[in-house]
Design a protein around this motif. Sequence first.
Motif, PDB file in Angstrom:
ATOM      1  N   SER A   1     -45.612 135.087 -75.686  1.00 36.04           N
ATOM      2  CA  SER A   1     -46.491 136.107 -76.239  1.00 36.04           C
ATOM      3  C   SER A   1     -46.693 135.800 -77.710  1.00 36.04           C
ATOM      4  N   VAL A   2     -47.598 136.488 -78.336  1.00 41.73           N
ATOM      5  CA  VAL A   2     -47.874 136.259 -79.749  1.00 41.73           C
ATOM      6  C   VAL A   2     -47.537 137.520 -80.526  1.00 41.73           C
ATOM      7  N   ASP A   3     -46.679 137.357 -81.522  1.00 35.72           N
ATOM      8  CA  ASP A   3     -46.307 138.459 -82.409  1.00 35.72           C
ATOM      9  C   ASP A   3     -47.125 138.324 -83.680  1.00 35.72           C
ATOM     10  N   GLU A   4     -48.110 139.204 -83.827  1.00 33.67           N
ATOM     11  CA  GLU A   4     -48.981 139.145 -84.997  1.00 33.67           C
ATOM     12  C   GLU A   4     -48.492 140.043 -86.127  1.00 33.67           C
ATOM     13  N   THR A   5     -47.338 140.708 -85.909  1.00 32.76           N
ATOM     14  CA  THR A   5     -46.823 141.609 -86.945  1.00 32.76           C
ATOM     15  C   THR A   5     -46.018 140.873 -88.003  1.00 32.76           C
ATOM     16  N   ARG A   6     -45.692 139.599 -87.722  1.00 33.57           N
ATOM     17  CA  ARG A   6     -44.895 138.809 -88.659  1.00 33.57           C
ATOM     18  C   ARG A   6     -45.581 137.469 -88.866  1.00 33.57           C
ATOM     19  N   PRO A   7     -45.443 136.889 -90.055  1.00 31.67           N
ATOM     20  CA  PRO A   7     -45.979 135.532 -90.257  1.00 31.67           C
ATOM     21  C   PRO A   7     -45.301 134.551 -89.313  1.00 31.67           C
ATOM     22  N   GLY A   8     -46.024 133.537 -88.915  1.00 34.87           N
ATOM     23  CA  GLY A   8     -45.454 132.530 -88.033  1.00 34.87           C
ATOM     24  C   GLY A   8     -44.254 131.838 -88.638  1.00 34.87           C
ATOM     25  N   SER A   9     -44.192 131.723 -89.937  1.00 34.83           N
ATOM     26  CA  SER A   9     -43.068 131.071 -90.604  1.00 34.83           C
ATOM     27  C   SER A   9     -41.815 131.928 -90.610  1.00 34.83           C
ATOM     28  N   GLU A  10     -41.944 133.215 -90.237  1.00 37.15           N
ATOM     29  CA  GLU A  10     -40.818 134.152 -90.279  1.00 37.15           C
ATOM     30  C   GLU A  10     -40.511 134.736 -88.910  1.00 37.15           C
ATOM     31  N   GLY A  11     -40.755 133.929 -87.881  1.00 36.16           N
ATOM     32  CA  GLY A  11     -40.420 134.375 -86.536  1.00 36.16           C
ATOM     33  C   GLY A  11     -41.566 135.009 -85.790  1.00 36.16           C
ATOM     34  N   GLY A  12     -42.728 135.105 -86.420  1.00 42.55           N
ATOM     35  CA  GLY A  12     -43.900 135.621 -85.727  1.00 42.55           C
ATOM     36  C   GLY A  12     -44.591 134.513 -84.954  1.00 42.55           C
ATOM     37  N   GLY A  13     -45.842 134.735 -84.597  1.00 41.31           N
ATOM     38  CA  GLY A  13     -46.554 133.739 -83.805  1.00 41.31           C
ATOM     39  C   GLY A  13     -46.029 133.727 -82.394  1.00 41.31           C
ATOM     40  N   THR A  14     -45.884 132.550 -81.818  1.00 41.19           N
ATOM     41  CA  THR A  14     -45.458 132.434 -80.422  1.00 41.19           C
ATOM     42  C   THR A  14     -43.987 132.813 -80.268  1.00 41.19           C
ATOM     43  N   VAL A  15     -43.731 133.714 -79.333  1.00 38.29           N
ATOM     44  CA  VAL A  15     -42.374 134.166 -79.022  1.00 38.29           C
ATOM     45  C   VAL A  15     -42.087 133.799 -77.570  1.00 38.29           C
ATOM     46  N   TYR A  16     -40.889 133.304 -77.308  1.00 34.70           N
ATOM     47  CA  TYR A  16     -40.495 132.863 -75.967  1.00 34.70           C
ATOM     48  C   TYR A  16     -39.433 133.813 -75.410  1.00 34.70           C
ATOM     49  N   ARG A  17     -39.634 134.269 -74.161  1.00 31.92           N
ATOM     50  CA  ARG A  17     -38.682 135.187 -73.539  1.00 31.92           C
ATOM     51  C   ARG A  17     -38.410 134.780 -72.092  1.00 31.92           C
ATOM     52  N   THR A  18     -37.133 134.919 -71.699  1.00 32.02           N
ATOM     53  CA  THR A  18     -36.750 134.676 -70.309  1.00 32.02           C
ATOM     54  C   THR A  18     -35.400 135.303 -70.034  1.00 32.02           C
ATOM     55  N   ASP A  19     -35.276 136.065 -68.970  1.00 32.54           N
ATOM     56  CA  ASP A  19     -33.999 136.563 -68.447  1.00 32.54           C
ATOM     57  C   ASP A  19     -33.020 137.001 -69.527  1.00 32.54           C
ATOM     58  N   GLY A  20     -33.420 137.954 -70.338  1.00 33.30           N
ATOM     59  CA  GLY A  20     -32.515 138.486 -71.348  1.00 33.30           C
ATOM     60  C   GLY A  20     -32.333 137.614 -72.562  1.00 33.30           C
ATOM     61  N   VAL A  21     -33.241 136.641 -72.777  1.00 37.98           N
ATOM     62  CA  VAL A  21     -33.150 135.734 -73.914  1.00 37.98           C
ATOM     63  C   VAL A  21     -34.480 135.742 -74.655  1.00 37.98           C
ATOM     64  N   GLU A  22     -34.432 135.777 -75.967  1.00 45.82           N
ATOM     65  CA  GLU A  22     -35.637 135.712 -76.795  1.00 45.82           C
ATOM     66  C   GLU A  22     -35.451 134.627 -77.842  1.00 45.82           C
ATOM     67  N   LEU A  23     -36.447 133.725 -77.950  1.00 46.13           N
ATOM     68  CA  LEU A  23     -36.379 132.609 -78.883  1.00 46.13           C
ATOM     69  C   LEU A  23     -37.519 132.726 -79.881  1.00 46.13           C
ATOM     70  N   ARG A  24     -37.176 132.635 -81.163  1.00 49.57           N
ATOM     71  CA  ARG A  24     -38.183 132.669 -82.225  1.00 49.57           C
ATOM     72  C   ARG A  24     -37.949 131.510 -83.182  1.00 49.57           C
ATOM     73  N   GLU A  25     -39.044 131.055 -83.797  1.00 49.35           N
ATOM     74  CA  GLU A  25     -38.989 129.897 -84.686  1.00 49.35           C
ATOM     75  C   GLU A  25     -39.318 130.308 -86.117  1.00 49.35           C
ATOM     76  N   PHE A  26     -38.618 129.682 -87.058  1.00 56.21           N
ATOM     77  CA  PHE A  26     -38.753 129.986 -88.479  1.00 56.21           C
ATOM     78  C   PHE A  26     -38.928 128.672 -89.238  1.00 56.21           C
ATOM     79  N   GLU A  27     -39.566 128.771 -90.407  1.00 56.76           N
ATOM     80  CA  GLU A  27     -39.756 127.576 -91.227  1.00 56.76           C
ATOM     81  C   GLU A  27     -38.564 127.318 -92.139  1.00 56.76           C
ATOM     82  N   ALA A  28     -37.947 128.358 -92.643  1.00 57.27           N
ATOM     83  CA  ALA A  28     -36.853 128.206 -93.604  1.00 57.27           C
ATOM     84  C   ALA A  28     -35.574 127.748 -92.900  1.00 57.27           C
ATOM     85  N   LEU A  29     -34.661 127.182 -93.704  1.00 60.18           N
ATOM     86  CA  LEU A  29     -33.331 126.888 -93.185  1.00 60.18           C
ATOM     87  C   LEU A  29     -32.622 128.175 -92.792  1.00 60.18           C
ATOM     88  N   HIS A  30     -31.785 128.088 -91.785  1.00 57.55           N
ATOM     89  CA  HIS A  30     -31.106 129.274 -91.270  1.00 57.55           C
ATOM     90  C   HIS A  30     -30.371 130.050 -92.362  1.00 57.55           C
TER      91      HIS A  30
END
Length: 451
Positions: A29-58
């Motif tokens: 799905s696409v999360d437009e409430t947050r910048p893509g560099s901060e976990g927004g944009g494409t979000v991946y979900r499956t069986d109780g798991v959610e994956l988000r991508e960020f530009e900065a180091l953890h």
Amino acid sequence: MLGIVISHADVASTHIGEHLRSLRDWETSVDETRPGSEGGGTVYRTDGVELREFEALHLDIERVGAAFDSPDLLVFASKHAGETDELLTAHHTGNFGIAEYGGEDGRFARACPGAHTAVVSALQRHAPPDYEVGMECTHHGPTAVGVPSMFVEVGSAEPQWKDPDAAAAAARAILDLADEPADKPRENGTRRHLLGVGGGHYAPRFERVVRETDWAVGHIAADWSLDVLTEWADSDEERDAVLERALQASAADYALMEGDRPDLQAAIESLGYRVVSETFVQETTGVNLGLVEALEDTVCPVDDGLRFGELAPGYDGEWTVLELPTELISDVRGVDNEALRETIERQSIAYVTEQNGTVFTGPIICPAGTDLRAVVDPLVEILERRFDSVEWAADELIARETAFDPDLARTAGIPEGPKFGKLASGESVEIDGEEIGPERFQRERIRRYTL
């Protein structure tokens, strides 16, 4: 729900993310409430798991938990850099002093000791043949995460960060956490969580605890971390405040310390927490902490010799303390100490020992209503190896044996020496040309044990 943080600034994290996406069927799905560099944009979900991508180091991402949909646990997929070879590792985040690598000074992210234990085991299952699996101390940010979290890492240099087998192993281990709670279950108002104090960066003692017991470890202050804390803290009060925060962030009421640190031990105990030994951790594995506390209060502490028998795991009923005669224990031990210990362990909830738990001394703790005679009967079987007869008489156990009496031999003029040895062994001896049998110098001995 398990949240997974992938950083595009981290090559190992990016590769782990690629393997994560290949191992499951994900809904996007696409999360437009947050910048893509901060976990927004494409979000991946499956069986109780959610994956988000960020530009900065953890370690530079603050309050990352807010980007996810009500996570119970967050995992940062990351690289490990160090002087080690092929390594898969996991650790919690925070700073015992100045924050050189993310987060705040003297602050800690909420640890996830239960999930951390699970991921160490999962990494071991999935690790490529040449990779070791380990734990690290708490040593960098972020500290403001908002949810129990940890780093799961591939190390220790670029060849490993780009190794597809290592990335796949880390990805599988992370996905194994989908149904794992962050914490150990609560029992007796507490959890089997430990704050680790002392030792090296890679914490072999605490890793052993995680692998061999049912206790979990939260934050770990390695020796160098404690040095940093000492240099940074302006006072004992500030040092104690950091220790308090580390314990709270570990959801721990207990600390396990490596090395002799009386000042730190006193500080932790003054804050209302208990410093325990590795013996305590090992011996209480599988035993309800409420039962442990009750028996330590009534009988004696584990570190003073309390040990748990085969009836202890899962036991939640009433119990009674049975005293056995010291002479009986001593005589049975003299026949077969190992058999004595096995017999006591088999019948007991707990028992008391000396010499680092190797010598049973009593008392023995059994389920309420246990018949003392039922406990003693197996000991009688051991005694019968030595005595000619062992029998009950009311509340008394009577053991009889016929044995060589050296006083009778001396009175008869038998010289001490080899002839004494033969008579004691049941052999005849020759004195002045006469063969004399051992029975002339035997006397019945009786041992009475009042029960």
